[in-house]
Design a protein around this motif. Structure first.
Motif, PDB file in Angstrom:
ATOM      1  N   PHE A 114       6.917   7.597 -11.296  1.00 49.30           N
ATOM      2  CA  PHE A 114       6.619   6.986  -9.996  1.00 49.30           C
ATOM      3  C   PHE A 114       6.713   5.464 -10.051  1.00 49.30           C
ATOM      4  N   GLN A 115       7.383   4.896  -9.057  1.00 50.32           N
ATOM      5  CA  GLN A 115       7.470   3.445  -8.899  1.00 50.32           C
ATOM      6  C   GLN A 115       7.270   3.131  -7.431  1.00 50.32           C
ATOM      7  N   PHE A 116       6.688   1.957  -7.168  1.00 49.73           N
ATOM      8  CA  PHE A 116       6.503   1.534  -5.783  1.00 49.73           C
ATOM      9  C   PHE A 116       6.822   0.056  -5.647  1.00 49.73           C
ATOM     10  N   VAL A 117       7.652  -0.260  -4.668  1.00 57.03           N
ATOM     11  CA  VAL A 117       7.947  -1.639  -4.292  1.00 57.03           C
ATOM     12  C   VAL A 117       7.769  -1.704  -2.780  1.00 57.03           C
ATOM     13  N   PRO A 118       6.907  -2.596  -2.285  1.00 58.16           N
ATOM     14  CA  PRO A 118       6.711  -2.666  -0.832  1.00 58.16           C
ATOM     15  C   PRO A 118       8.026  -2.937  -0.107  1.00 58.16           C
ATOM     16  N   LYS A 119       8.204  -2.281   1.041  1.00 59.27           N
ATOM     17  CA  LYS A 119       9.444  -2.453   1.803  1.00 59.27           C
ATOM     18  C   LYS A 119       9.617  -3.865   2.306  1.00 59.27           C
ATOM     19  N   HIS A 120       8.541  -4.447   2.827  1.00 58.07           N
ATOM     20  CA  HIS A 120       8.683  -5.738   3.479  1.00 58.07           C
ATOM     21  C   HIS A 120       8.810  -6.892   2.492  1.00 58.07           C
TER      22      HIS A 120
ATOM     23  N   ASN B 225       4.697  11.749   0.440  1.00 53.76           N
ATOM     24  CA  ASN B 225       4.876  11.022   1.696  1.00 53.76           C
ATOM     25  C   ASN B 225       3.606  10.265   2.074  1.00 53.76           C
ATOM     26  N   THR B 226       2.467  10.936   1.951  1.00 55.73           N
ATOM     27  CA  THR B 226       1.191  10.293   2.276  1.00 55.73           C
ATOM     28  C   THR B 226       0.955   9.104   1.362  1.00 55.73           C
ATOM     29  N   ARG B 227       1.234   9.265   0.068  1.00 51.52           N
ATOM     30  CA  ARG B 227       1.048   8.171  -0.892  1.00 51.52           C
ATOM     31  C   ARG B 227       1.948   6.980  -0.550  1.00 51.52           C
ATOM     32  N   ARG B 228       3.193   7.256  -0.197  1.00 54.21           N
ATOM     33  CA  ARG B 228       4.130   6.175   0.126  1.00 54.21           C
ATOM     34  C   ARG B 228       3.637   5.369   1.332  1.00 54.21           C
ATOM     35  N   PHE B 229       3.200   6.066   2.393  1.00 57.40           N
ATOM     36  CA  PHE B 229       2.699   5.360   3.573  1.00 57.40           C
ATOM     37  C   PHE B 229       1.380   4.650   3.287  1.00 57.40           C
ATOM     38  N   LEU B 230       0.538   5.257   2.459  1.00 57.25           N
ATOM     39  CA  LEU B 230      -0.719   4.618   2.077  1.00 57.25           C
ATOM     40  C   LEU B 230      -0.445   3.325   1.313  1.00 57.25           C
ATOM     41  N   LEU B 231       0.485   3.360   0.379  1.00 57.01           N
ATOM     42  CA  LEU B 231       0.806   2.165  -0.404  1.00 57.01           C
ATOM     43  C   LEU B 231       1.429   1.075   0.463  1.00 57.01           C
TER      44      LEU B 231
ATOM     45  N   TRP C   5      -2.888  -1.089  -6.274  1.00 59.79           N
ATOM     46  CA  TRP C   5      -2.782  -0.249  -5.074  1.00 59.79           C
ATOM     47  C   TRP C   5      -2.524   1.196  -5.489  1.00 59.79           C
ATOM     48  N   ILE C   6      -1.728   1.366  -6.536  1.00 58.74           N
ATOM     49  CA  ILE C   6      -1.456   2.715  -7.033  1.00 58.74           C
ATOM     50  C   ILE C   6      -2.756   3.340  -7.560  1.00 58.74           C
ATOM     51  N   LYS C   7      -3.611   2.536  -8.214  1.00 60.48           N
ATOM     52  CA  LYS C   7      -4.917   3.043  -8.676  1.00 60.48           C
ATOM     53  C   LYS C   7      -5.750   3.532  -7.495  1.00 60.48           C
ATOM     54  N   ILE C   8      -5.721   2.782  -6.404  1.00 63.16           N
ATOM     55  CA  ILE C   8      -6.463   3.208  -5.211  1.00 63.16           C
ATOM     56  C   ILE C   8      -5.894   4.524  -4.689  1.00 63.16           C
ATOM     57  N   SER C   9      -4.565   4.642  -4.674  1.00 58.81           N
ATOM     58  CA  SER C   9      -3.962   5.897  -4.206  1.00 58.81           C
ATOM     59  C   SER C   9      -4.326   7.056  -5.125  1.00 58.81           C
ATOM     60  N   GLU C  10      -4.466   6.779  -6.419  1.00 53.89           N
ATOM     61  CA  GLU C  10      -4.860   7.838  -7.359  1.00 53.89           C
ATOM     62  C   GLU C  10      -6.308   8.259  -7.128  1.00 53.89           C
ATOM     63  N   MET C  11      -7.141   7.332  -6.691  1.00 55.29           N
ATOM     64  CA  MET C  11      -8.525   7.686  -6.368  1.00 55.29           C
ATOM     65  C   MET C  11      -8.567   8.690  -5.211  1.00 55.29           C
TER      66      MET C  11
END
Length: 139
Positions: free
Chosen positions: A128-134, A59-65, A113-119
């Protein structure tokens, strides 16, 4: 009064220190390290709220991304050609920062952005996959 407030809120998504700039009537050339510290605080608050188990980290990762999908639009004051910066001014394509961290934070690529979240939160799960909502591509 609603429109100026909405625009201030929109600007604060990109520059969370905007109220400080307004209050002090100055342009703040915030470093990449200072911005990373803000992200560390965000992650700490997220883990406190959602928990430090896998679901809380997710959840934290999703909001951070989602937030990083706005933060990447910030161009540091020291790199601007003209002051004050306008929200609708687009930075040059493939802009390089003053250091590697700043270049990573300026990237439009979700993988960066995922690299930053991994840091901040450790490695992402294999699937894991991420696509911005907006999915906005305008400024």
């Amino acid at each position: 009064m609603l429109l100026p407030t909405a625009m201030l809120g929109r600007g604060a998504l990109i520059k969370p220190w905007l109220p400080t700039e307004i209050k002090e009537r100055r342009h703040w050339d915030i470093s990449a390290t200072e911005r990373l510290d803000m992200l560390k605080d965000f992650v700490r608050y997220g883990l406190e709220h959602y928990g430090s188990d896998q679901q809380g980290v997710n959840n934290t990762r999703r909001f951070l991304l989602e937030w990083l999908s706005f933060l990447h639009r910030y161009v540091p004051v020291g790199m601007l050609e003209v002051l004050p910066q306008q929200m609708n001014h687009r930075p040059p394509q493939n802009m390089c920062g003053r250091n590697d961290l700043e270049t990573l934070m300026l990237s439009k690529n979700c993988a960066d952005w995922i690299k930053i979240s991994e840091m901040l939160l450790g490695p992402v799960p294999e699937d894991f996959q991420f696509v911005p909502k907006h999915k906005a591509n305008s400024y």
